[in-house]
Write an enzyme that holds these catalytic residues in place. Sequence first.
Site, PDB file in Angstrom:
ATOM      1  N   HIS A 152       3.745  -2.278   3.235  1.00 27.01           N
ATOM      2  CA  HIS A 152       3.342  -1.159   2.779  1.00 27.01           C
ATOM      3  C   HIS A 152       4.570  -0.395   2.115  1.00 27.01           C
ATOM      4  O   HIS A 152       6.137  -1.594   2.898  1.00 27.01           O
ATOM      5  CB  HIS A 152       2.906   0.008   4.296  1.00 27.01           C
ATOM      6  CG  HIS A 152       2.193  -0.262   4.968  1.00 27.01           C
ATOM      7  ND1 HIS A 152       1.130  -1.318   5.643  1.00 27.01           N
ATOM      8  CD2 HIS A 152       0.888   0.661   4.674  1.00 27.01           C
ATOM      9  CE1 HIS A 152      -0.705  -1.130   5.708  1.00 27.01           C
ATOM     10  NE2 HIS A 152       0.168   0.318   5.517  1.00 27.01           N
ATOM     11  N   ASP A 201       0.936  -1.039   0.677  1.00 26.58           N
ATOM     12  CA  ASP A 201      -0.240   0.003   0.191  1.00 26.58           C
ATOM     13  C   ASP A 201       1.423   0.928  -0.032  1.00 26.58           C
ATOM     14  O   ASP A 201       1.825   0.964   0.596  1.00 26.58           O
ATOM     15  CB  ASP A 201      -0.717  -0.723   1.049  1.00 26.58           C
ATOM     16  CG  ASP A 201      -1.730  -0.926   0.517  1.00 26.58           C
ATOM     17  OD1 ASP A 201      -2.174  -1.894   0.399  1.00 26.58           O
ATOM     18  OD2 ASP A 201      -2.862  -0.468   1.440  1.00 26.58           O
ATOM     19  N   ASP A 202       0.141   2.527  -0.469  1.00 30.92           N
ATOM     20  CA  ASP A 202       0.521   3.630  -0.133  1.00 30.92           C
ATOM     21  C   ASP A 202       2.117   4.132  -1.042  1.00 30.92           C
ATOM     22  O   ASP A 202       2.321   5.255  -1.185  1.00 30.92           O
ATOM     23  CB  ASP A 202       1.000   4.099   0.995  1.00 30.92           C
ATOM     24  CG  ASP A 202       0.084   3.861   2.557  1.00 30.92           C
ATOM     25  OD1 ASP A 202      -1.014   4.082   1.979  1.00 30.92           O
ATOM     26  OD2 ASP A 202       0.276   4.052   3.162  1.00 30.92           O
TER      27      ASP A 202
END
Length: 445
Positions: free
Chosen positions: A328, A155-156
């Site tokens: 992440h 993610d991100d």
Amino acid sequence: MRFLVTWSVIVALAALDPVFADKTILPQTSPAWLANVPTPTGNAVITQYPKDDNIKVQPLPGPYKIDLNKYPPQLKMPPTDSPEVQDVIKQLDWSKVPKAQQRVIKTWAVDTTGYPKEDPDCWWSASTCKQPKLSYLPDDIYTCPQAGHWGLNYDDGPLKVYSFDQQQKQWEEPRFYNFLVEHNKQKATMFFIGSNVVAFPEAAQRALNDGHTICAHTWSHQQMTSLSNEQIVAELYWTHRAIKEVLGVTPKCWRPPYGDVDDRVRAIAWQMGMRTVVWDQDSNDWNLYGTPARGSVPPEEIDGHFTDWINKRLNNQDNEHGHITLQHENSNSTISMSERWLPKLQQAFEVMPIHKCINDPYPYWEQSWAYPTLKNSNPPLNANDPTTPQTPASGSGSSASGSPDDRNSDSGSTTESLAGSIIRDHPFLDSIAYACTLGTVLFSL
């Protein structure tokens, strides 16, 4: 609108899994509001799945210029009164969006106090519910069906480090993308934040060119159930637009930040062309020291999670299904953790992107893309025509890669959404569906 549903699949589902017998998924269409969004120019991105020989350790190319004046301020809630967002709002069927309560943020998290135990809205933050209460929405994707499979995802991203400190800058991309290349040219699913895509477009392009699957992760990383309907549309629209302009693809997948989703949010995302993807295991790397969340968890605690997951698999204690584990790409702490554990995961699990483990070769609305799956290493570009070759109609920036098509907006839409997704989540039905020869039934909407 007309669509085909395989009768053998319906019979199998009704007999073996009655919960799906009456499930009719709301058909999707490609996001028409993105048709005129400009797409990448020159040779910035590829227009079909790459050959491994072309994936190499290398620096990023020079900066790819994006007119940021066309976009909302980065990592801030986008306005809802823009003509683009208003156009999308007018095109959605709001009778299919339930009137669930807009949640309240309390101490950085949504407040679940007083929410009914019956979980009427399938609110993940309150119950980790992943099977919508609305019959016309598909279940969330949250595991790999087959034990021993690891749906690798981050993610991100893409990660850009805003610092003059060169030791800190070394953690930004393409460091981790090169690491993945060095480790068996490992592919993953990347849930990109729209703001980060326009801020670091050349890194996002590198991820696509390396064969990673790109999904949406909103514009500014808000708790989505705390937003109004219009704000949800704005978050998803600008993310979709950023990915389309920078990469030339329109994802059919998204992940809600913090996993915060309910049937109201799902219904809006589904009508905007995206299915919800969450997870069944949380590495908690987001809570490490040095992360944007200003975490307090020491690395040894995260190490313990990975050690436990690997040991269970190696000791034959993890045989129910595969995993989609939350990780992440947002700081040196999370990148360091991923670099430490990926080689060990590759030894214990069969590591792959999420869409590969669920046997879905079509993560985008564009017809020039088909990703390898477990069943087919070279799937056709057209699901309804197995003879279509893996060759794009034209080059980068063309309509083949630039305009969302109706890959699943007609005959394929309901078939894929209903039968395909259910079989992916219930692999024992696969052989039954193929064995049945009861033909097909033609429906009219």
